[in-house]
Design an enzyme around this catalytic site. Structure first.
Site, PDB file in Angstrom:
ATOM      1  N   ASP A  83    -128.440  25.434   6.255  1.00 21.29           N
ATOM      2  CA  ASP A  83    -127.956  23.849   6.445  1.00 21.29           C
ATOM      3  C   ASP A  83    -129.111  22.951   6.477  1.00 21.29           C
ATOM      4  O   ASP A  83    -130.273  22.990   6.994  1.00 21.29           O
ATOM      5  CB  ASP A  83    -127.558  23.865   8.212  1.00 21.29           C
ATOM      6  CG  ASP A  83    -126.683  22.835   8.351  1.00 21.29           C
ATOM      7  OD1 ASP A  83    -126.111  21.873   7.831  1.00 21.29           O
ATOM      8  OD2 ASP A  83    -126.541  22.452   9.661  1.00 21.29           O
ATOM      9  N   HIS A  84    -128.889  21.967   5.718  1.00 18.66           N
ATOM     10  CA  HIS A  84    -130.026  20.837   5.461  1.00 18.66           C
ATOM     11  C   HIS A  84    -131.195  21.258   4.931  1.00 18.66           C
ATOM     12  O   HIS A  84    -132.189  21.028   5.615  1.00 18.66           O
ATOM     13  CB  HIS A  84    -130.027  19.913   6.736  1.00 18.66           C
ATOM     14  CG  HIS A  84    -128.873  18.946   7.194  1.00 18.66           C
ATOM     15  ND1 HIS A  84    -128.680  17.793   6.227  1.00 18.66           N
ATOM     16  CD2 HIS A  84    -127.803  19.107   8.048  1.00 18.66           C
ATOM     17  CE1 HIS A  84    -127.343  17.431   6.929  1.00 18.66           C
ATOM     18  NE2 HIS A  84    -127.163  18.154   7.836  1.00 18.66           N
ATOM     19  N   GLU A 142    -125.551  16.483  -1.106  1.00 15.16           N
ATOM     20  CA  GLU A 142    -125.253  15.491  -0.061  1.00 15.16           C
ATOM     21  C   GLU A 142    -125.434  13.978  -0.732  1.00 15.16           C
ATOM     22  O   GLU A 142    -126.386  13.785  -1.335  1.00 15.16           O
ATOM     23  CB  GLU A 142    -125.763  15.453   1.213  1.00 15.16           C
ATOM     24  CG  GLU A 142    -125.448  14.361   2.159  1.00 15.16           C
ATOM     25  CD  GLU A 142    -125.599  14.241   3.701  1.00 15.16           C
ATOM     26  OE1 GLU A 142    -125.906  15.397   4.255  1.00 15.16           O
ATOM     27  OE2 GLU A 142    -126.047  13.413   4.168  1.00 15.16           O
ATOM     28  N   HIS A 189    -124.465  13.312  13.491  1.00 13.69           N
ATOM     29  CA  HIS A 189    -124.858  14.618  13.950  1.00 13.69           C
ATOM     30  C   HIS A 189    -125.086  14.187  15.263  1.00 13.69           C
ATOM     31  O   HIS A 189    -125.226  13.188  15.834  1.00 13.69           O
ATOM     32  CB  HIS A 189    -126.207  15.205  13.395  1.00 13.69           C
ATOM     33  CG  HIS A 189    -126.018  15.670  12.050  1.00 13.69           C
ATOM     34  ND1 HIS A 189    -126.773  14.977  10.833  1.00 13.69           N
ATOM     35  CD2 HIS A 189    -125.297  16.513  11.387  1.00 13.69           C
ATOM     36  CE1 HIS A 189    -126.275  15.576   9.646  1.00 13.69           C
ATOM     37  NE2 HIS A 189    -125.460  16.359   9.961  1.00 13.69           N
ATOM     38  N   GLY A 224    -121.275  16.915  10.896  1.00 12.89           N
ATOM     39  CA  GLY A 224    -121.203  15.963  12.381  1.00 12.89           C
ATOM     40  C   GLY A 224    -119.822  16.174  12.688  1.00 12.89           C
ATOM     41  O   GLY A 224    -119.279  15.312  13.310  1.00 12.89           O
ATOM     42  N   SER A 226    -117.950  17.843  15.034  1.00 14.44           N
ATOM     43  CA  SER A 226    -117.581  18.578  16.461  1.00 14.44           C
ATOM     44  C   SER A 226    -116.595  17.426  16.900  1.00 14.44           C
ATOM     45  O   SER A 226    -116.674  16.396  16.678  1.00 14.44           O
ATOM     46  CB  SER A 226    -118.773  18.665  17.245  1.00 14.44           C
ATOM     47  OG  SER A 226    -119.465  19.789  17.145  1.00 14.44           O
ATOM     48  N   ASP A 268    -121.519  22.441  15.375  1.00 18.97           N
ATOM     49  CA  ASP A 268    -122.575  22.833  16.203  1.00 18.97           C
ATOM     50  C   ASP A 268    -122.415  22.232  17.529  1.00 18.97           C
ATOM     51  O   ASP A 268    -122.637  22.964  18.613  1.00 18.97           O
ATOM     52  CB  ASP A 268    -123.844  22.485  15.730  1.00 18.97           C
ATOM     53  CG  ASP A 268    -125.158  23.065  16.054  1.00 18.97           C
ATOM     54  OD1 ASP A 268    -125.064  23.901  17.153  1.00 18.97           O
ATOM     55  OD2 ASP A 268    -126.066  22.520  15.780  1.00 18.97           O
ATOM     56  N   THR A 269    -122.415  21.053  17.808  1.00 17.58           N
ATOM     57  CA  THR A 269    -122.223  20.410  19.384  1.00 17.58           C
ATOM     58  C   THR A 269    -121.395  20.970  19.832  1.00 17.58           C
ATOM     59  O   THR A 269    -121.898  21.323  21.341  1.00 17.58           O
ATOM     60  CB  THR A 269    -122.172  18.858  18.992  1.00 17.58           C
ATOM     61  OG1 THR A 269    -123.370  18.582  18.259  1.00 17.58           O
ATOM     62  CG2 THR A 269    -122.196  17.996  20.396  1.00 17.58           C
TER      63      THR A 269
HETATM   64 ZN    ZN Z   1    -125.220  18.080   8.898  1.00 18.10          ZN
END
Ligand code: ZN
Length: 349
Positions: A83-84, A142, A189, A224, A226, A268-269
């Site tokens: 990721d990233h 991205e 995010h 982002g 969630s 994720d969150t």
């Molecule tokens: Zn991300």
């Protein structure tokens, strides 16, 4: 079953018209939660690790934990995704470790904070694509910049500061040959995405639909994403937490995205909130407890519940047994001989 390329997993999702959750991990319990949810719902799955996760857990632990998952759940297709990635070198190190796909986030400079130019983004992403495809590894790019900061990565600010321009998305996909494309449509995010319930004015779904129309065969990725449900926030706050009121991306908006070309949805969150809430509850109600298993077990179960729900909502549930994995070596051949198309099909405006 060996680890599966994210490209194959997303190609299958496109055929089946569903989305696949990509869940971030840092430790064994999170991997266990995801795998139990995948088994429960019979879902193919993307397990992803950020640079922060790699620093926290160390590469070898992470890699071998995912191999263990692969041994224990042979019926579940698993992709392991970076990721990233912030630079060519980070992506190369992940590929050498055994990741089956990488994200090259060239929307930011290598510091992971400053927005880069379009040209810089194209150059570094193309370089990663050349290296990765030769080895059968898929690449996510991205275009546009997401809001917020997570794990020290991000430009900060609102998700609306640098939304993706559809013309640039088309040009970027053509110039880089990425397998999937993360676009910025107003998401951020972290937990604090929106200060009011999001509607059409904060999430640019029309932009996503426009990009999908122009790039009908390119797998789109929502970061982002969630949903930051109120019940999870409430549990944290009920047991001594101090979260400010906040809103995430409604599941219905993600489902609308999935109808319009979104194949990978990063979450994720929500899992962080579920884990923290469960741990707080045990420590608050039974402060005499000190065996980590007393709070890690409910934490793991709470995350499993969220992941299983998202798998069902995104539509990946029930699809674990649909296909046989293509080996990474055969993926490399596919990129070399053109069977795995990397030039996007571009539709007229
Ligand atoms: Zn991300």
């Amino acid at each position: 079953m060996s680890l599966v390329s994210t490209r194959q997993l997303l190609d299958e999702a496109a055929k089946g018209g569903y989305g696949v959750g990509a869940f971030n991990v840092n430790d064994m319990e999170q991997i266990q939660a995801i795998m139990e949810a995948a088994k429960e719902t019979q879902s193919p799955v993307i397990i992803q690790a950020s640079r922060g996760a790699r620093a926290f857990a160390q590469d070898n632990y992470l890699y071998h934990l995912i191999l263990a998952a692969n041994e224990l759940y042979p019926e579940i297709p698993i992709a392991m995704h970076l990721d990233h990635g912030n630079s060519y070198e980070t992506c190369v190190s992940a590929i050498k470790l055994g990741f089956t796909s990488v994200m090259m986030d060239g929307s930011l400079k290598p510091d992971g904070k400053t927005p880069s130019t379009f040209q810089e983004n194209v150059e570094v992403t193309r370089k990663v694509v050349d290296y990765a495809h030769e080895r059968g590894i898929a690449v996510e790019g991205e275009i546009g910049v997401l809001g917020g900061i997570e794990d020290g990565h991000g430009a900060g600010g609102s998700g609306l500061d640098h939304v993706t321009d559809p013309d640039q998305a088309v040009e970027f996909a053509e110039l880089t040959g990425v397998d999937s494309l993360a676009i910025a449509i107003g998401t951020s995010h972290g937990a604090y995405k929106f200060t009011k319930k999001p509607d059409g004015s904060v999430l640019k779904m029309d932009l996503l639909i426009a990009i999908h129309k122009r790039l009908p065969k390119t797998h789109l990725v929502m970061h982002g994403s969630s949903s930051v449900p109120k019940d999870l926030q409430d549990i944290v706050n009920q047991y001594g937490g101090k979260l400010r009121e906040t809103w995430g991306v409604p599941v219905e908006e993600i489902q609308l995205g999935i109808k319009n070309g979104v194949r990978k949805v990063n979450v994720d969150t929500d899992n962080r909130l579920a884990i923290t809430g469960a741990i707080r509850k045990v420590l608050w109600e039974t402060p005499e407890k000190f065996d980590p298993r007393d709070y890690m077990k409910p934490a793991r179960a709470a995350m499993q519940k969220v992941v299983a729900l998202r798998m069902t909502q995104f539509g990946q549930a029930g699809h674990a047994g649909d296909y046989k994995p293509i080996s990474i070596a055969d993926m490399a051949k596919g990129y070399a001989n053109g069977t795995l198309v990397t030039k996007p099909l571009v539709a007229a405006k």
